[in-house]
Design a protein around this motif. Structure first.
Motif, PDB file in Angstrom:
ATOM      1  N   PHE A 163     -17.119  14.353 -19.766  1.00  0.00           N
ATOM      2  CA  PHE A 163     -16.325  14.668 -18.581  1.00  0.00           C
ATOM      3  C   PHE A 163     -14.944  15.167 -18.976  1.00  0.00           C
ATOM      4  N   ASN A 193     -15.582   8.675 -20.826  1.00  0.00           N
ATOM      5  CA  ASN A 193     -16.699   9.608 -20.713  1.00  0.00           C
ATOM      6  C   ASN A 193     -16.278  10.930 -21.373  1.00  0.00           C
ATOM      7  N   LEU A 246      -6.808   9.354 -16.499  1.00  0.00           N
ATOM      8  CA  LEU A 246      -7.540   8.436 -15.624  1.00  0.00           C
ATOM      9  C   LEU A 246      -6.984   7.024 -15.576  1.00  0.00           C
ATOM     10  N   PHE A 254     -13.537  23.938  -8.741  1.00  0.00           N
ATOM     11  CA  PHE A 254     -13.171  22.792  -9.574  1.00  0.00           C
ATOM     12  C   PHE A 254     -14.280  21.740  -9.584  1.00  0.00           C
ATOM     13  N   PHE A 255     -14.949  21.596  -8.461  1.00  0.00           N
ATOM     14  CA  PHE A 255     -15.903  20.489  -8.310  1.00  0.00           C
ATOM     15  C   PHE A 255     -17.336  20.934  -8.583  1.00  0.00           C
ATOM     16  N   ASP A 256     -18.109  20.026  -9.211  1.00  0.00           N
ATOM     17  CA  ASP A 256     -19.528  20.310  -9.407  1.00  0.00           C
ATOM     18  C   ASP A 256     -20.253  20.212  -8.072  1.00  0.00           C
ATOM     19  N   ASP A 268     -22.306  11.589 -13.254  1.00  0.00           N
ATOM     20  CA  ASP A 268     -21.516  12.353 -14.226  1.00  0.00           C
ATOM     21  C   ASP A 268     -20.902  13.640 -13.665  1.00  0.00           C
ATOM     22  N   LYS A 269     -20.933  13.815 -12.362  1.00  0.00           N
ATOM     23  CA  LYS A 269     -20.383  15.040 -11.766  1.00  0.00           C
ATOM     24  C   LYS A 269     -18.977  14.805 -11.229  1.00  0.00           C
ATOM     25  N   THR A 270     -18.234  15.893 -11.117  1.00  0.00           N
ATOM     26  CA  THR A 270     -16.931  15.864 -10.453  1.00  0.00           C
ATOM     27  C   THR A 270     -17.178  16.205  -8.985  1.00  0.00           C
ATOM     28  N   MET A 290      -1.684  19.315  -8.880  1.00  0.00           N
ATOM     29  CA  MET A 290      -2.354  20.475  -8.335  1.00  0.00           C
ATOM     30  C   MET A 290      -2.135  20.607  -6.842  1.00  0.00           C
ATOM     31  N   ALA A 296     -18.593  11.146 -12.254  1.00  0.00           N
ATOM     32  CA  ALA A 296     -17.532  11.109 -13.264  1.00  0.00           C
ATOM     33  C   ALA A 296     -16.181  10.936 -12.589  1.00  0.00           C
ATOM     34  N   PHE A 297     -16.003  11.627 -11.473  1.00  0.00           N
ATOM     35  CA  PHE A 297     -14.724  11.558 -10.773  1.00  0.00           C
ATOM     36  C   PHE A 297     -14.927  12.009  -9.328  1.00  0.00           C
ATOM     37  N   LYS A 344     -10.021  23.101 -17.144  1.00  0.00           N
ATOM     38  CA  LYS A 344      -9.641  23.331 -15.753  1.00  0.00           C
ATOM     39  C   LYS A 344      -8.184  22.953 -15.486  1.00  0.00           C
ATOM     40  N   ARG A 358     -15.031  18.632 -20.277  1.00  0.00           N
ATOM     41  CA  ARG A 358     -15.272  19.631 -19.233  1.00  0.00           C
ATOM     42  C   ARG A 358     -14.036  19.831 -18.356  1.00  0.00           C
ATOM     43  N   ILE A 359     -13.241  18.775 -18.212  1.00  0.00           N
ATOM     44  CA  ILE A 359     -12.120  18.863 -17.284  1.00  0.00           C
ATOM     45  C   ILE A 359     -10.916  19.562 -17.933  1.00  0.00           C
TER      46      ILE A 359
END
Lengths: 117, 274
Positions: free
Chosen positions: A34, A31, A83, B183-185, B116-118, A7, B139-140, A41, A37-38
């Motif tokens: 996660f 997870n 990951l 993209f990010f929470d 658990d959030k990005t 990206m 999460a990341f 995107k 959700r990803i």
């Protein structure tokens, strides 16, 4: 990891080609939420070609599966590709200019020289 | 001893930090979950109380922080090395461990915006907020940092094993591709304050943060610029509030600093992205 690196290329051309010198595989807690959700995107086609280019496809399909969020086995494979595989050393290469961005210790360096901006 | 520290010894130190990280993570998480259940949001306009260690926050926040035992993260982050050769043109100041841990605990216990959030950390530097967010089970986490030397120190801080869901990218925050928008929470940052020939950089960071996040943005700014920060946010259609007033005990980092350390009042802002 590959995704964020791909990206990064959008300023100057997308997607960047990956040249991996050292790859590292490690274990990261799975997870499923996660990953689910990803996925929307991500540019799935780019992810697949990125994974192919470093020989770590993990049998991911060319097209995203319907109802993938219920498919734990599939999510685990995406998890692994996203990951658990890290390009420790290598290069990201701009498809247009051929400009190479070095990856050292897993960190891509996207800084351009002043005359390249 | 005048001998340089051998690599093996440094590696050992790194590994120790990492082991400690794993241990404390379990402990912290249990506490974090417990306190988020017991701790209601502070009512609007609740009085601010200045704690003994110089932090001013509402009683509910204080209770949350105490329950959550921010101390443990602080101890953990004490081991995070800071800039060896700070660069004034980048306005590099380390995020002090106690500030980072208080900030992250408030964000997790009051708003649940870490676990658990990005997460993106803009101007991640030596990684105090990046590592802290990872410890609290984000999460990341992606750290964006322009200075390769700061990233070197970050790499030393995480040690050899790198088990965390963290990626650091060496790039200019202003040039993060638009592909990352929404993209990010959560975006967390301790941006440059926008002084010393860098005027406006803090607002550029903030504006970019609003674009990158689809949930919330947390940012530290000098209290003296509060009005300006809120106005800038409003112009972007974003509402913000100060959720804690903190005192930044800034050790003398640069030669032009006359005092050995100076206290700067800073606000921790929370911005909600619609």
């Amino acid at each position: 990891m590959l995704t964020s690196k791909c990206m990064k290329g959008v300023n100057i051309g997308y997607p960047l080609k990956i040249k991996a010198v050292d790859l590292k595989e490690s274990e990261v807690d799975f997870n499923p939420d996660f990953i689910s959700r990803i996925i929307p995107k991500l540019d799935w086609t780019v992810l697949i070609s990125a994974a192919n280019s470093i020989g770590k496809n993990e049998n991911l399909p060319e097209n995203l599966l319907p109802e993938y969020e219920k498919n734990t086995e599939f999510l685990k494979r995406v998890h692994h590709v996203l990951l658990e595989i890290d390009v420790v050393n290598g290069e990201l290469i701009c498809p247009e200019s051929g400009r190479k961005f070095p990856i050292n210790n897993g960190i891509p360096n996207m800084i351009l020289n002043e005359d390249e901006v | 001893m005048a001998f340089p520290q051998p690599n093996a010894q440094r590696d050992l130190a790194s590994r120790k930090i990492l082991e400690e990280l794993q241990l404390k993570k379990q402990l912290l998480l249990k506490q974090g979950v417990a306190s988020s259940l017991n701790c209601p949001l502070p009512p609007l306009g609740s009085p601010n109380i200045t704690t003994a260690d110089g932090h001013s926050m509402s009683s509910a926040q204080r209770a949350a922080l105490q329950t959550a035992n921010a101390q443990s993260t602080e101890e953990l982050l004490q081991d995070v090395t800071d800039f060896t050769k700070p660069k004034i043109n980048l306005e590099q100041y380390v995020t002090p461990p106690h500030l980072a841990s208080h900030m992250l605990y408030t964000i997790q216990t009051q708003y649940g915006d870490i676990k658990d959030k990005t997460i993106a950390d803009l101007g991640s530097g030596c990684g105090a907020l990046t590592i802290g967010a990872a410890v609290l089970e984000a999460a990341f986490v992606v750290g964006f940092e322009i200075d390769p030397d700061a990233i070197e120190i970050y790499l030393e801080n995480i040690g050899d094993e790198d088990p965390l869901n963290v990626d650091v990218i060496c790039c200019d925050v202003k040039k993060i591709p638009s592909r990352f928008n929404n993209f990010f929470d959560t975006v967390i940052m301790n941006p440059p304050f926008g002084t010393k020939h860098n005027e406006g950089i803090d607002m550029q960071f903030l504006t970019r943060a609003f674009e990158l996040s689809k949930g919330a943005v947390y940012s530290l700014h000098k209290t003296s610029t509060r009005k300006h920060v809120l106005k800038t946010a409003k112009l972007q259609g974003v509402t913000g509030e100060v959720i804690a007033e903190l005192r930044y005990d800034l050790p003398s980092t640069y030669k032009f600093h006359k005092k050995s350390s100076v206290d700067i009042n800073v606000d921790l802002f929370r911005f909600e992205i619609n």
